[in-house]
Enzyme design. Structure first.
Site, mmCIF file in Angstrom:
data_model
loop_
_atom_site.group_PDB
_atom_site.id
_atom_site.type_symbol
_atom_site.label_atom_id
_atom_site.label_comp_id
_atom_site.label_asym_id
_atom_site.label_seq_id
_atom_site.Cartn_x
_atom_site.Cartn_y
_atom_site.Cartn_z
ATOM 1 N NE ARG A 78 5.944 17.174 24.609
ATOM 2 C CZ ARG A 78 6.580 16.011 24.491
ATOM 3 N NH1 ARG A 78 7.795 15.961 23.948
ATOM 4 N NH2 ARG A 78 6.021 14.903 24.938
ATOM 5 C CB ALA A 89 3.823 9.382 26.793
ATOM 6 C CD GLU A 115 9.577 7.193 28.706
ATOM 7 O OE1 GLU A 115 9.486 8.247 29.367
ATOM 8 O OE2 GLU A 115 10.515 6.964 27.925
ATOM 9 C CD GLU A 174 7.667 11.286 30.715
ATOM 10 O OE1 GLU A 174 8.209 11.496 29.621
ATOM 11 O OE2 GLU A 174 6.427 11.405 30.896
ATOM 12 C CD GLU A 230 4.223 9.232 17.674
ATOM 13 O OE1 GLU A 230 4.738 9.409 18.788
ATOM 14 O OE2 GLU A 230 3.715 10.155 17.018
ATOM 15 C CD GLU A 290 22.412 14.429 27.770
ATOM 16 O OE1 GLU A 290 22.684 14.494 26.575
ATOM 17 O OE2 GLU A 290 23.279 14.416 28.673
ATOM 18 C CD GLU A 294 11.980 12.959 29.711
ATOM 19 O OE1 GLU A 294 11.101 12.466 29.002
ATOM 20 O OE2 GLU A 294 12.720 12.273 30.452
#
Lengths: 178, 178
Positions: free
Chosen positions: A63, A75, A91, A95, A118, A137, A139
């Site tokens: 991150r 997520a 997701e 993921e 959000e 791409e 991730e």
């Protein structure tokens, strides 16, 4: 709008990759005006993915905002026109490479209410079946699994801090594991 | 920095009231570059304030980002040079009019790790003594109290969504009430 508050103006300052930054001019109850930040986010969906043995599927990723890796529940942001449940299922599969046979709503959160809209709907996913990971791409994710008690220990030890993950794990434990 | 990720540049796009918005240029593991949002936040502190009867002191306030009132734990941004614990005690007294005789760390959260570095340290405050509310000039807050079970019901019913509040209440319940 609550009594005494009125938004007089909302000015777009900058359009970003996943958020837009606005400056709001607010009339506040004492009669003066103030400039408040507003970050527009399109929303996201997440899930607590439960394996047969009760362990939860987690994702480890770098991150940039924290300059380190995190351990989080699966997520991601919703796509245009997509509902929250579809986004959470998509997701999860993208993921972690798992499809869920059973899926139910757990809770909704607002990540940071002082300046951002959000919202994240969080689901519980069960009856997991192996499928295929399919990452964006930019991730890069490792898939891991932990028991609920291990995750609670990591939270109290400061090793997991992500608010959607803390909210999800603790709410899941209170609802399903007590 | 994780293997394969490198931040090539961080450009300030806009300075806000409580956040600053940056655009980062990232080199990512597949060899290409990407533009990522980064919101810089100075950090905040919060507390679960426990009354003698076990009920928790909560604040109700208007949130412009959500365009509605919320019920949250007492919280606020840290002042320059202030440590997290001092900020949490100060915000408790300013927002609710209670001083705490006993104070211990509960957990830390990061509100929204995909684009922001905001961290919130959350404490448990006990032995509350009446003092004097002292709000910021653009802050208008009602002080309320709820049992832990009532708060959990409000969370599962979607009436409380704020992530620091959900993280705090659920983590407090798991640590102190089971």
């Amino acid at each position: 709008m609550a009594k005494g508050y009125e938004r007089l103006n909302r000015d777009l300052v900058a359009k970003g990759a996943i958020i837009d930054y606005y400056q709001d001019t607010m009339q506040i109850p004492n009669g003066t005006t103030a400039k408040w930040d507003f970050i527009m986010h399109k929303g996201a969906a997440a899930c607590v993915a439960v394996k047969k043995n009760g362990n939860l599927v987690m994702v480890r990723q770098y991150r940039n905002a924290l300059e380190r890796e995190t351990i989080e529940i699966p997520a991601g942001g919703i796509n245009p026109g997509e509902d929250m449940k579809t986004a959470a299922l998509r997701e999860l599969e993208e993921e972690t490479g798992y499809k869920a046979g059973k899926f139910e709503f757990l809770l909704s959160i607002r990540t940071t209410v002082a300046f951002c809209n959000e919202n994240i709907d969080i689901y519980v996913a069960k009856n997991l079946k192996p499928s295929k990971q399919n990452l964006d791409e930019d991730e890069f994710i490792n898939v891991e699994a932990y028991s609920v008690d291990e995750l609670c220990e990591l939270i109290y030890a400061g090793k997991i801090e992500d608010s959607k993950t803390v909210s999800a794990i603790m709410s899941y434990k209170n609802k399903y594991c007590i």
